[in-house]
Design an enzyme around this catalytic site. Sequence first.
Site, PDB file in Angstrom:
ATOM      1  N   ASP A 238      36.726 -27.730  82.596  1.00 12.68           N
ATOM      2  CA  ASP A 238      35.550 -26.962  82.159  1.00 12.68           C
ATOM      3  C   ASP A 238      35.940 -25.771  81.278  1.00 12.68           C
ATOM      4  OD1 ASP A 238      32.790 -26.509  82.023  1.00 12.68           O
ATOM      5  OD2 ASP A 238      32.518 -26.780  84.175  1.00 12.68           O
ATOM      6  N   TRP A 271      31.190 -28.342  76.211  1.00 15.80           N
ATOM      7  CA  TRP A 271      29.751 -28.213  75.978  1.00 15.80           C
ATOM      8  C   TRP A 271      29.319 -28.450  74.539  1.00 15.80           C
ATOM      9  CZ3 TRP A 271      30.367 -22.710  78.213  1.00 15.80           C
ATOM     10  CH2 TRP A 271      30.873 -22.779  79.521  1.00 15.80           C
ATOM     11  N   ASP A 289      24.859 -28.818  79.548  1.00 21.34           N
ATOM     12  CA  ASP A 289      24.709 -29.526  80.822  1.00 21.34           C
ATOM     13  C   ASP A 289      23.384 -30.281  80.873  1.00 21.34           C
ATOM     14  OD1 ASP A 289      27.097 -28.495  81.616  1.00 21.34           O
ATOM     15  OD2 ASP A 289      26.287 -27.175  83.167  1.00 21.34           O
TER      16      ASP A 289
END
Length: 619
Positions: A238, A271, A289
């Site tokens: 992440d 992202w 997300d």
Amino acid sequence: MRNNIGLVINAGVVALSVLAACTSSSSSNGNSGGAGTGGGGAGGSGGTAAAGANGGTTPVIGGGAGVGGASAGSSGSGGSGAVGGASAGSGGVANAGSGGATVDDGDWIAPPTAAMAAVPPMGWNSWNKFACNVSESLIKGVADLMVTNGMKDAGYQYVNIDDCWQSSRNGDTIVADATDFPSGMKSLADYVHGKGLKLGVYSDRGTQTCAGRPGSQGYEVADAKTYASWGVDYLKYDNCNATLDAATQYRTMSNALAGSGRAIVFSICAWSFVDYMPSTGQLWRTTADINTAWSSILSNMDANALLAAYARPGAWNDPDMLEVGNGTLSDAENRAHFSLWSIMAAPLIAGNDLSAMTKTQLDMLTNRDVIAVDQDPWGYQGYRVQGDGGLEVWVRPLKGVGQRAVLLFNRGDAAAPITAKWADAGLAPGKAHVTNLWSHQDLGDVTDQFSASVPSHDVVMLRISGTEPPAPHGMVNLSDLTASYAANGWGPVARNKSVGELADQDGKALTINGVSYAQGLGVHAASLLRYRLGGRCSHFTADIGLDDESTAAGGSAVFEVLVDGTVKSQSAVLNHGTHVSVDVDVSGGRELKLLVTDGGDGNSGDHADWANARLVCAD
């Protein structure tokens, strides 16, 4: 200005010819990224090729493994990039001599396979349903259910623990929460492996994860070795709480995994797309997300669709995990969601409560006909060929001659008829055999086109077995031929016009540096076109450059010509004020691919033209 391989660039015309062989990978570009409602926003730039896992460099889109054949992040040698791995310096054009391993099927050349994630990963992840409520018992229960409910047999492999499994560090070593994972991660991995499945874990490039657990910044090598010692097979990485450059940090972990002694699939979760990603991981998030709102499904789909040309075996666009079985999505919306992810060659990572889903939801997740589209070994990402009024047609070429997946998708609020024409699927007119992949009905032979009434927020998904267009004869304009693949970064590919905006044929006359052209193709980075040659042609010629319609928005692009998977010509980064003539020997070739990538400054304004694009072929 003179470039590093001796071609002179000026404001006029530069002749591009095929030059000597080169084996380094070239940079790919194009930065469409984070999702906004209805589409993707601009991502970051980063056109400089930089070393990735195993010495790879940023790849040419649409390519497979370079000479040496290993995908980024694997333990083999050779970088990820276009077959043959051509590279050109500023102002130049390069030619690749040797190609990677290919397998032919009629006149089509299969992309090289990959050492890891040769098809999009399939599995389950804890976050969408359980967030931080993860435990050893949950993960064992999921593994048990994946075996007994048929998901494993349908192709699901990975059981992935998302955030919150970590508690602390013991020196450099990451420690799992002893309360939630009392037997330890090695024992858990052994249990999952004993079920014939694979285990994935989560970490973050920052000092802490998104949920505030210990991150991997500064501990990349130690963490990779720890994961390998446990038997981990997959890492989702992440993007929270980081203080260093993202590209550098993701490459650092990629290299650490490659040196860990174990094959671990690397899932980049930053992202939005940036061009270092295809050489750094096996999959990368292209979107924000996802959530269970229908608008979120559409937003992530739209953003991911702009990047179709980057997908290939071992390198996948990831519009985020599946929400099938979560929230209040209707059965139609769940079916559309799963179908769209499948035609886009997206990873199929379920995220629902497997113990509580309905039979309908399980049947959706295990529909082997639809899964076979997602897992097609040639790895082309499907693309939208029609989208007027929310009535969409999507197409994806599959392995084999005349094989296509076609999706009729109604994103509107009322049922409506949708028609897919064989020409839009890159097939010749006439009869084609049609199978409905959701009803499993054999619909027999259908002539020229297929129409169906599609309910609101629903799909009809088909497999078409048709006839490839004939090989070209004589001197022919590419705008008069049917492309078997035509992925484009903005709107449809335009014939004899600039690409314009999102509607079909809404551009202007093709114009490069003040020179107008009656014939040619208008595209937008990132774009990948594929044409059949049939071994009949000797030369491909075109004038290339950015169309004048995009001058106000800036723009830059790199143009590439591939024959049978080998890069034959690659331009320098072209900006406004320069157009280039290409003349490429395609003798004996069966397949022509034309690629346009961003030049490293983001893909805004990258309206690019293949003007006067022609083939010289036998009569």
